[in-house]
Design an enzyme around this catalytic site. Sequence first.
Site, PDB file in Angstrom:
ATOM      1  CE1 TYR A  16      -4.260  -1.405   0.027  1.00 41.14           C
ATOM      2  CE2 TYR A  16      -3.437  -3.315   0.931  1.00 41.14           C
ATOM      3  CZ  TYR A  16      -4.432  -2.206   0.376  1.00 41.14           C
ATOM      4  OH  TYR A  16      -5.576  -3.238   0.244  1.00 41.14           O
ATOM      5  CE1 TYR A 143      -9.178  -4.264   1.413  1.00 40.66           C
ATOM      6  CE2 TYR A 143      -8.571  -4.791   3.239  1.00 40.66           C
ATOM      7  CZ  TYR A 143      -8.533  -5.118   2.213  1.00 40.66           C
ATOM      8  OH  TYR A 143      -6.684  -5.725   1.928  1.00 40.66           O
ATOM      9  CG  ASP A 237     -14.774 -10.088   6.496  1.00 38.36           C
ATOM     10  OD1 ASP A 237     -13.904 -10.578   7.831  1.00 38.36           O
ATOM     11  OD2 ASP A 237     -14.103  -9.349   6.086  1.00 38.36           O
ATOM     12  CE  LYS A 266      -6.600  -6.795   9.359  1.00 40.46           C
ATOM     13  NZ  LYS A 266      -7.891  -6.911   8.447  1.00 40.46           N
TER      14      LYS A 266
END
Length: 425
Positions: A16, A143, A237, A266
């Site tokens: 990114y 996302y 999600d 995560k």
Amino acid sequence: MKTIKERDREVIWHPYTPMKIWPEAIAIVKGEGVYLIDEDGDRYIDAISSWWVTLHGHSHPYIGQKVSEQLAVLEHSIFAGFTHEPAVALAERLLEILPKGMKKIFYSDNGSTAIEVAIKMALQYWNNKGAGKKKLVAIENAYHGDTFGAMAVSGRSIFTDAFTDFLFDVSFIPFPGKGREEESLKALEQLLQQGEVAAFIMEPLVQGSAGMCMYRPKVLEQYFQLCKKYDALIIDDEVMTGFGRTGPLFACDHITTSPDIVCLSKGLTGGSMPMGITATTQKIFDAFYDDDRMKTLYHGHSFTGNPTICAAALASLDLLLLESCTESRNRIATAHTAFATTINDHPLIAEVRQTGTIIAIELRTDVPSYHNAMRDVMYRFFLEKKIIMRPLGNIIYLIPPYCISDADLNYIYDCIRELLNQLRA
Ligand SMILES: *Cc1c(COP(=O)(O)O)cnc(C)c1O
């Protein structure tokens, strides 16, 4: 001798990162609790948990110990046709705390792969059952990751622009922000009524990358009920919201209806190592449980179920389930709420929003995009204050490790106030 930064410039392509425009990377040499320490000895408060992963602090000694013990015994083993204690134990323990109805755990490597697996499970589920449900529905600006399937169910944005032609078709419903709840629910129901929806995928309660955009548990509950009514699968999600970020262990614990598939990553290992999990129900598993080999889920990654990473996840769970961790999350949430009241009517602020340990401050702007010029100004401001905080365009947010002290929280709040007054001047 060259510094780490100089060597980095020669060999690394960062994620990114517009490599030509951005300044050199800061070289981190040590992690300690809420701090990342660079080669000059500067200590940065990691206010965003290193991209939302770190739960209990950096280089946590307990996780480190469990990982090194596991490494010495069994570092890795093939997971097709073979199994091991850490993978089984982690599945057992997760199924105890996951939303009711979850019965099987499928391992992969990260959040995006957890999503890919979920999408494949959902599509093949209907295929195996001989039903013609092939449509996927997602929420605008979602996302769900950077691999192609995950990009397809994500909002079309600057992240996906170059690939739009290659992404499969997905129906997007409006984000259920304040005043738009009914519109969003109606859009979902209209799509479901056509009878072709295989699955609905969403980030529960908080859309992370979109700018920590939040919506009410009641809407989530209604989404889930609509999907049940029209027999479409629910892919929850929880890659960002999982493991306590919104208060309870999972965001869908705020409601009573259960999803069909839950994606985790995560915080799963406390942020120490990469792992993805796709959890699902007996009903979905059974659609693949057949003498016909064509009904198999032909998916798997080289490091699937890696025992060392499972050991990290088990250690993180031990820490997560301590009473003191719940107390820390409550303490952070309470501090955020009190801080919000002190800045709420600042003229530069469009909205302050909070769900559990996540707080977001949206600044007024004419260019609300990721490329907003304010972004770089704010990013540098916080870096100078030794705070790691990457604004999402005009949105400042905190999603700190649970071990953050009141003193550090207050220091960050003070810096935000200072920034607001500076921007106003
Ligand atoms: C970060 C994220 C992903 C992707 O996870 P990666 O590990 O970065 O591939 C998917 N969904 C949500 C909600 C996320 O925040």
